[in-house]
Scaffold this active site. Sequence first.
Site, PDB file in Angstrom:
ATOM      1  CD  GLU A 116      -1.703  -2.426   1.426  1.00  0.00           C
ATOM      2  OE1 GLU A 116      -2.516  -3.336   1.180  1.00  0.00           O
ATOM      3  OE2 GLU A 116      -0.562  -2.639   1.917  1.00  0.00           O
ATOM      4  CG  HIS A 124     -10.880  -8.035   6.517  1.00  0.00           C
ATOM      5  ND1 HIS A 124      -9.872  -8.645   7.228  1.00  0.00           N
ATOM      6  CD2 HIS A 124     -10.709  -8.409   5.225  1.00  0.00           C
ATOM      7  CE1 HIS A 124      -9.129  -9.369   6.392  1.00  0.00           C
ATOM      8  NE2 HIS A 124      -9.624  -9.237   5.175  1.00  0.00           N
TER       9      HIS A 124
END
Length: 319
Positions: free
Chosen positions: A55, A124
């Site tokens: 990322e 998540h």
Amino acid sequence: MIEAINDCFHTELARDDSVLVMGEDVGRSGGVFRATVGLQQRFGVDRCVDTPLAEAGMLGAAVGLCMAGWRPICEMQYDAFAYPCLDQLITHVGRYHWRTGGGMEFPLVVRMPYGGGVRAPELHDDSPEAYYVHTPGIKVAIPSTPADAKGLLAAAIRDPDPVVILEPKLIYRTERGDVPEGDYVVPLGKARLAREGDDITLVAYGAMVPLCERAADALVGEASIEVLDIRSLKPLDEDALLASAAKTGRVVIVQEAPRTAGFGAELAAILAEKAILELRGPVLRVTGYDVPYPYWKIEDAYMPSVERVVYACRKLLEF
């Protein structure tokens, strides 16, 4: 909502050749949630780029692409997966327009599914909006309807500044509604009055908006509930917030994120500073808790619920 986002991508990539999408599995797979289906086949591998699982590297590359005249859209696969790129976002993305004396624009979009309620494993389910709102130079928006998902994303893509779009995955496929075809933009900085009422204002964004609408339904006959969808956290539509507070005199703020220093606290502070004489009771908050997001077997105890919102409303009416 997910189909509206995909429609926006197809519209915006066809409209502007400088727009590209990059992220993990966004190309051949069409994204984990299928938000980027068909883009690589239609626009090619140079405008729908499958990136490595990195990322920080993805967002760093996007900074360079902005400098080279592109308008990159980075998909962070899940909310908590984006934490490794916070350094790039805070140190570079949010500052470069200022560091160049306004000479360089950074039309960069970071979008990610966020929030809980979907029985997912840890990392998540976070609601990290406060990190991004707190970062100078970054705009933040969160849709709660399919039309806003398309319109806010289009506004972010066309904006000259960096924008973080947080998409509530809980309602990716449950919220339905009419979505305009073709070009459609919802301006950043404008709230949406989701429901009119006279007695209490429920202030929310993302998946908490339909939750508040269900709470308003549960209170029919007891109170007339107004639901204000903030949708643009920064820039914030203070006028809409203050007008609704003045109208009803009572405000309950609902956020999924942990309570301490959450965005709801900022909204409450604005009301305390600018609407105190209009209020008929304290500003209440219904939030997540100051703990790591729990495993799915007990996540219903963590998430705000209709019952918790109704309880806060009744408590405020009794004040």
